[in-house]
Design an enzyme around this catalytic site. Structure first.
Site, short mmCIF file in Angstrom:
data_model
loop_
_atom_site.label_atom_id
_atom_site.label_comp_id
_atom_site.label_asym_id
_atom_site.label_seq_id
_atom_site.Cartn_x
_atom_site.Cartn_y
_atom_site.Cartn_z
N HIS B 322 -23.55 43.21 -8.72
CA HIS B 322 -24.07 42.50 -9.89
C HIS B 322 -23.48 43.00 -11.20
CE1 HIS B 322 -27.02 41.01 -7.04
NE2 HIS B 322 -27.29 40.06 -7.92
N GLY B 323 -23.13 44.26 -11.24
CA GLY B 323 -22.55 44.78 -12.47
C GLY B 323 -22.16 46.22 -12.31
#
Lengths: 428, 485
Positions: B322-323
C-alpha cells in the site's frame, strides 16, 4: 439511412431518460430564471473577504471619494495600521476603510471642507486583473446587483492602487479566473468579455463551457448554499446552536486550516481579527512562500496582467476616475527571490503603461524610508509599518503637484448626482 | 485524469461513441489508444514505462510457455518477476530503503546519504505490476499465453482499471475480447448507474468525510479519546466510500465497453471475522495475495505454525504494497496477527460446541460484527496516521478514552462544540446513517428490490443522482486514496 444499433440500445435506456430529465430540469430552471429562485451573489456557500467587502460596500451610506485597491501588501498595511493607530482590534471582514489615512489626508489637504472618506478593496492575493474587474464591476456605478447603484449610482473620484511584482506574476495562480475575487464578481457582473484572457488551463476552459451550457452547473454555489441552509436548519432543529444561526465560526484554527486544504476558502465574520501591536512586532520568515510564488517566469501571465493594468487605467480615464499607482515597499530579501532583472523590468513597464495612460505612479519602495524593522515578513509591513506607510503616502501625494491637485479636487467636487453614465460596457 | 474530473466526463463518452460506432476489428485498438491517452494525461513520459513492461512481460510469457524444460521455465519466470519487482521497488521503495539504510548507518556514526535524484511514483504501478506477475506466474503454472499483443497490452493498460484496479485476471478478461462485445440496454443502464453511484460515494460522502478525518488525524493530541474514536470511524467510512466509489466507476466504465471486471467490495463492515473482512474488502488484492504470495510461501501446508507465519508474512507484505512507510507495514502486520489469532480461535471453536453455539447465535454474531468492525477501525488508525508514533498516540487516547486535552481535563468531547464547517455538527447524524446503510443495502440486495423498481422511479432516481453529482462535486476534489498506491 441505417440507424446504428447503439442508438437503438440507448433509446430504450432509463439512464438516458434520466439524463433527459436532468436536461429538462436545467431548461426549466433557466426559463424560471435567477430572480424567482431568489439566487443572489450574496447568498454564497463560501464567504471570502471579497464577499464581505462587496456586501458592506453595498450597504455603505457615506460616499467615499477614494477607493483603495491592492493585494495583501496594501491590506496588511491598512488593517495593521489602523489597529496600531486606534490601539483597538480590527476585523478585516467589516473594516473597509483606512481611518489613519483619512486622518492624515484630512490634516494635510486644504481644510474647511468635508473629511476624506476611503473604501478599501484590498484583498489578499488580488491580481491586477482583479483590480480591473472590481473597478469595472463595482466602481463605475452600473452594477444592477448593488442596491446603492439602483438608488443612486456611485463611483469614487480617485483610486489609489498599491502594486507589487507578485500582483503581475504569481506561480500559485494559474489564471485570472482562479482568484476568489474573479469567482465572486462573475456571479454579479457579466465578465464574458474576458473569456479569452481569464481562463488559461484546459480544465478551466471546459468548466467554463459547462457553465455556459448548463444553468444548474453555473449555479452550483447557489444550490450548495440552499443545501447548507437546509442542513443548518436541520441541526438547529435537533440542537439549537446560536453560533450557526449567527453564521459566526467557533472552530479551532487547526481544523479551519485543515478544512481549507480540501474546501473552498470560507471565512467566518468573526475570524482573522488583527490585534493592536505588542511592544515589539515579530518578523516571520516567509521566503519559502515567495520563492514558490516567484518560481517560474511566466511571460504570458505577465503580459496578460500588464494588459489588465492598461485596461484599468483606460477605464479610469473614460470614467473620469483618477488612478494613482503606488509601488509598494518590499524588503531587499524579497526582491532577491525574483528572477534576475525582473524587478527592474517590472518597474520600467509599470512606468511606461502609466505614462501612456496619463496616470501617476509613486514609487514608495525606498529602503531608506522603509527599513526592515517596518516589516512583518519579507513582503508585508507590520502594524506600525502600516501606519508609517500611510504617513509616507500622504506626504508623497502632497509633495507631487499633480497628485496634490487630484486629491484636493476629489474632495471639492460633489460626489453625487453629476456622474455621467455614458460609458457603456462595450467601451471597455 | 481523475474519474471525478470534467475531463473524464468528456473523455469517457467520446471513447464510448468511437468504440461502438467503429467496426469490431478496430475496437481493441481504439480502447488501447484511449488507455494510453488516459495514462499520458498525467505524465506523458511514463507511457514508456508501461509500454516497456508490457513488451517485456509479453515476451517473458511466450518464453516461459515455449521453454522445453522446467528449469528454463523457472529461469524465465524468475527474470520476469525480478524485472517487475525491481521496477516497483525502484519507483516505490527507493526512498523507503534509502531512509532505512540511513538510519542504520547513522547508528555507526556515519553521515546519511540523501537520494541524489527525485523519483516520481508512476500512477497505477502497483496494480499493473501485480497483473504482470499474475500473468507470468500463471503461464508458468500451465495457462496458455495471450496470442494477440494488442489484447495483452490492453489487459495491462485498460483505462478503467489502470490506476487503482480492481486487479484483473487475464483468464477472465481476455475471452471477453474474443467474443464480440455487445451493448444491451440493461448493460448500459447498469454501467451508468454504477458510475453515478461511484461518483456519489466519492463526492457526497468520502470527500466530506475526508477533511473531517484530516482535522483529527493531523492533530490527535488536541482531541479527547472519544473524539478520536469518531475520527477513526469517519476514516473507516471515508476509505470505504472512496475506494468502493472508485471501483464502482471503474466497473461501470468497463461495462460501457462490454467488459466485466472483478468485484472488489462486498459490504466489508458486515464481516463477522477478520478473515471474512478480507473476503469482502479489496477482494481482487486479497485473492492476488493468496494466489501469488500466501500459496507460494507454503500456504496452509507445513503445519499450524508455518500457516500462521505465512499469514503474517503475506499481510505484512500486503501492507507494504500500500505504501513505502512503516505505518503501512505495521497495518499489514496487525492484520496478519489478527488473521493468525482468528485461525487459532477457529481451532478452539471447532473443539468447543458451547463456544460454537454461542458465537453462531444471533447475539454472538452481532458481537462478532462489532468486534471485527472495531478491530478493523483500530487498523485504519495505523493506515491513516502519517507515522506510527501518531497512530500510537491516537490509539493510547482511544483505548483509554483519555479525557485530557493538552494537559487540561475536559468533561466532554470537543467535537460537539465545533460548529463549522457543517460536517462537524452533522457528523453525529451522518455516521449512524452510514452504519445503518450497510445492513440496509444487504437487505435490499437480498429482496431484489432494485429489479422490481418501476421504470419511472429509476428515471427519477437517475435524474436526482445526476443533479446531486453535478451540484455537489467540489471544484477541487481530493484524489482517490488508492491513486497513491
Amino acid at each position: 439511412m441505417k440507424i446504428p444499433s447503439i442508438v437503438k440500445t440507448l433509446s430504450a435506456s432509463y439512464v438516458v431518460l434520466g439524463f433527459a430529465g436532468f436536461c429538462l430540469l436545467d431548461c426549466g430552471l433557466r426559463v424560471i430564471g435567477e430572480g424567482p429562485l431568489s439566487f443572489s451573489p450574496f447568498k454564497t456557500p463560501s464567504r471570502t473577504p471579497i464577499y464581505y467587502n462587496v456586501r458592506d460596500f453595498d450597504k455603505k451610506q457615506a460616499r467615499p471619494q477614494i477607493a483603495l485597491l491592492g493585494s495583501s501588501l496594501m491590506m496588511t498595511a491598512l488593517h495593521g495600521g489602523d489597529a496600531a493607530y486606534t490601539n483597538l482590534s480590527v476585523n478585516p471582514n467589516i473594516h473597509h476603510s483606512s481611518q489613519y489615512f483619512e486622518k492624515t489626508l484630512t490634516e494635510t489637504f486644504p481644510p474647511g471642507k468635508q473629511a476624506f472618506k476611503t473604501f478599501a478593496f484590498c484583498i489578499g492575493g488580488e491580481m491586477v486583473s482583479d483590480a480591473f474587474i472590481l473597478t469595472d464591476a463595482l466602481l463605475t456605478g452600473q452594477n444592477q446587483h448593488l442596491s446603492q447603484n439602483i438608488a443612486a449610482p456611485f463611483k469614487p473620484k480617485v483610486i489609489i492602487y498599491g502594486i507589487a511584482p507578485r500582483d503581475f506574476m504569481d506561480h500559485a495562480l494559474p489564471s485570472p479566473a482562479a482568484t476568489t475575487v474573479f469567482k465572486f464578481v462573475k456571479r454579479m457582473h457579466d465578465l464574458s468579455y474576458l473569456d479569452d484572457q481569464a481562463y488559461a488551463t484546459l480544465n478551466e476552459k471546459i468548466e467554463h463551457l459547462f457553465e455556459k451550457i448548463s444553468f444548474i452547473y453555473a449555479h452550483r454555489p447557489d444550490l450548495v448554499y440552499r443545501q447548507q441552509a437546509l442542513a443548518g436548519a436541520l441541526i438547529q432543529a435537533i440542537r439549537h446552536d446560536p453560533a450557526i444561526e449567527a453564521q459566526t465560526v467557533h472552530c479551532p484554527l487547526h481544523i479551519r486550516k485543515q478544512a481549507y486544504l480540501e474546501l473552498p476558502e470560507d471565512t467566518g465574520i468573526n475570524e482573522g481579527i488583527i490585534e493592536p501591536p505588542e511592544a515589539t512586532e515579530p518578523f516571520v520568515d516567509n521566503t519559502a512562500e515567495y520563492k514558490y510564488r516567484y518560481k517560474k517566469y511566466n511571460q504570458k501571465q505577465l503580459d496578460s496582467q500588464f494588459g489588465f493594468l492598461d485596461r484599468l487605467l483606460a477605464l479610469g480615464q473614460r470614467q473620469n476616475i483618477r488612478v494613482i499607482l503606488i509601488n509598494m515597499p518590499l524588503t531587499q530579501d524579497n526582491i532577491s527571490l525574483m528572477a534576475p532583472g525582473f524587478y527592474d523590468t517590472y518597474l520600467k513597464r509599470v512606468k511606461t503603461v502609466a505614462r501612456s495612460r496619463n496616470a501617476i505612479m509613486l514609487d514608495l519602495n525606498d529602503q531608506s524610508k522603509f527599513p526592515k524593522n517596518w516589516f512583518g515578513d519579507s513582503a508585508h509591513l507590520n502594524s506600525r509599518g502600516g501606519m508609517h506607510f500611510f504617513k509616507v503616502l500622504t506626504e508623497a501625494l502632497a509633495s507631487n503637484e499633480i497628485t496634490r491637485k487630484i486629491i484636493a479636487d476629489s474632495i471639492e467636487a460633489p460626489d453625487l448626482g453629476k456622474i455621467q453614465l455614458d460609458d457603456k460596457p462595450q467601451s471597455r | 485524469m481523475l474519474f471525478n474530473s470534467l475531463s473524464y466526463a468528456i473523455f469517457l463518452p467520446v471513447v464510448f461513441a468511437l468504440f461502438w460506432l467503429s467496426p469490431q476489428k478496430y475496437r481493441v485498438w481504439i480502447l488501447l489508444l484511449a488507455s494510453y491517452v488516459f495514462y499520458m494525461s498525467w505524465r506523458p513520459i511514463f507511457i514508456l514505462l508501461i509500454l516497456g513492461l508490457t513488451v517485456a512481460n509479453y515476451l517473458f510469457g511466450s518464453l516461459i510457455d515455449q521453454a522445453r524444460t522446467n528449469t528454463n521455465k523457472k529461469i524465465w519466470l524468475a527474470l520476469a518477476c525480478c524485472l517487475n519487482l525491481l521496477t516497483l521497488a525502484y519507483f516505490k521503495y527507493a526512498y523507503f530503503l534509502n531512509d532505512a539504510l540511513n538510519s542504520l548507518i547513522a547508528r555507526w556514526g556515519m553521515a546519511p546519504h540523501p537520494m541524489p535524484f527525485d523519483i516520481v511514483l508512476p500512477l497505477g504501478i502497483s496494480f499493473f505490476v501485480f497483473e504482470f506477475i499474475h500473468y507470468v506466474v500463471d503461464i508458468y503454472r500451465g495457462h496458455k499465453p495471450i496470442k494477440s499483443f494488442a489484447a495483452f497490452a490492453l489487459f495491462a493498460s485498460f483505462f478503467p482499471t489502470q490506476i487503482a484496479g480492481p486487479i484483473k485476471r487475464f483468464q477472465d478478461f481476455i475471452p471477453q475480447f474474443l467474443d464480440e462485445p455487445k451493448l444491451t440496454t440493461a448493460k448500459f443502464d447498469w454501467a451508468v448507474s454504477m458510475i453515478l453511484i461511484g461518483l456519489a460515494k466519492k463526492v457526497l460522502i468520502a470527500d466530506n468525510l475526508a477533511f473531517f478525518a484530516q482535522g483529527g488525524f493531523s492533530n490527535p493530541q488536541l482531541f479527547s479519546g472519544l473524539d478520536l474514536w469518531i475520527f477513526a470511524y469517519a476514516f473507516a467510512f471515508q476509505i470505504y466510500f472512496d475506494f468502493s466509489g472508485y471501483t464502482d466507476i471503474a466497473r461501470g466504465s468497463a461495462m460501457l465497453f462490454g467488459y466485466k471486471v472483478p468485484v472488489n467490495f462486498n459490504l466489508p463492515y458486515l464481516a463477522g471475522s477478520v478473515a471474512e473482512f478480507w473476503h469482502r474488502w479489496h477482494i481482487s488484492l486479497s485473492t492476488w495475495l493468496r494466489d501469488y504470495l500466501f500459496i507460494p510461501l507454503g500456504g496452509s501446508r507445513g503445519g499450524k505454525i508455518a500457516n500462521l507465519r505465512n499469514l503474517i508474512i503475506t499481510m505484512t507484505l500486503g501492507g507494504l504494497w500500500h505504501g513505502a512507510a512503516m505505518h503501512f507495514l505495521v497495518w499489514g502486520f496487525y492484520h496478519g496477527v489478527l488473521l493468525a489469532l482468528h485461525k487459532v480461535f477457529q481451532g478452539i471453536k471447532s473443539r468447543s460446541s458451547f463456544l460454537a453455539r454461542a458465537i453462531d447465535s444471533r447475539p454472538g454474531h452481532l458481537a462478532s460484527l462489532l468486534l471485527t468492525f472495531h478491530a478493523v477501525v483500530i487498523g485504519w488508525v495505523f493506515f491513516r496516521a502519517e507515522t506510527n508514533s501518531t497512530a500510537i498516540t491516537m490509539l493510547k487516547r482511544m483505548l483509554t478514552l483519555s479525557p485530557t486535552l493538552d494537559g487540561h481535563h475536559v468533561v466532554s468531547m470537543l467535537l460537539p462544540t465545533i460548529n463549522y464547517p457543517l460536517i462537524y455538527p452533522t457528523i453525529f447524524l451522518l455516521l449512524p446513517l452510514l452504519a445503518i446503510a450497510h445492513p440496509l443495502v444487504a437487505m435490499i440486495d437480498k429482496t431484489g428490490l432494485i429489479a422490481r423498481t418501476p421504470r419511472t422511479v429509476k428515471i427519477l432516481w437517475c435524474t436526482a443522482m445526476i443533479f446531486a453529482v453535478v451540484v455537489f462535486s467540489p471544484d477541487k476534489s481530493p484524489r482517490f486514496i488508492y491513486f497513491q498506491f
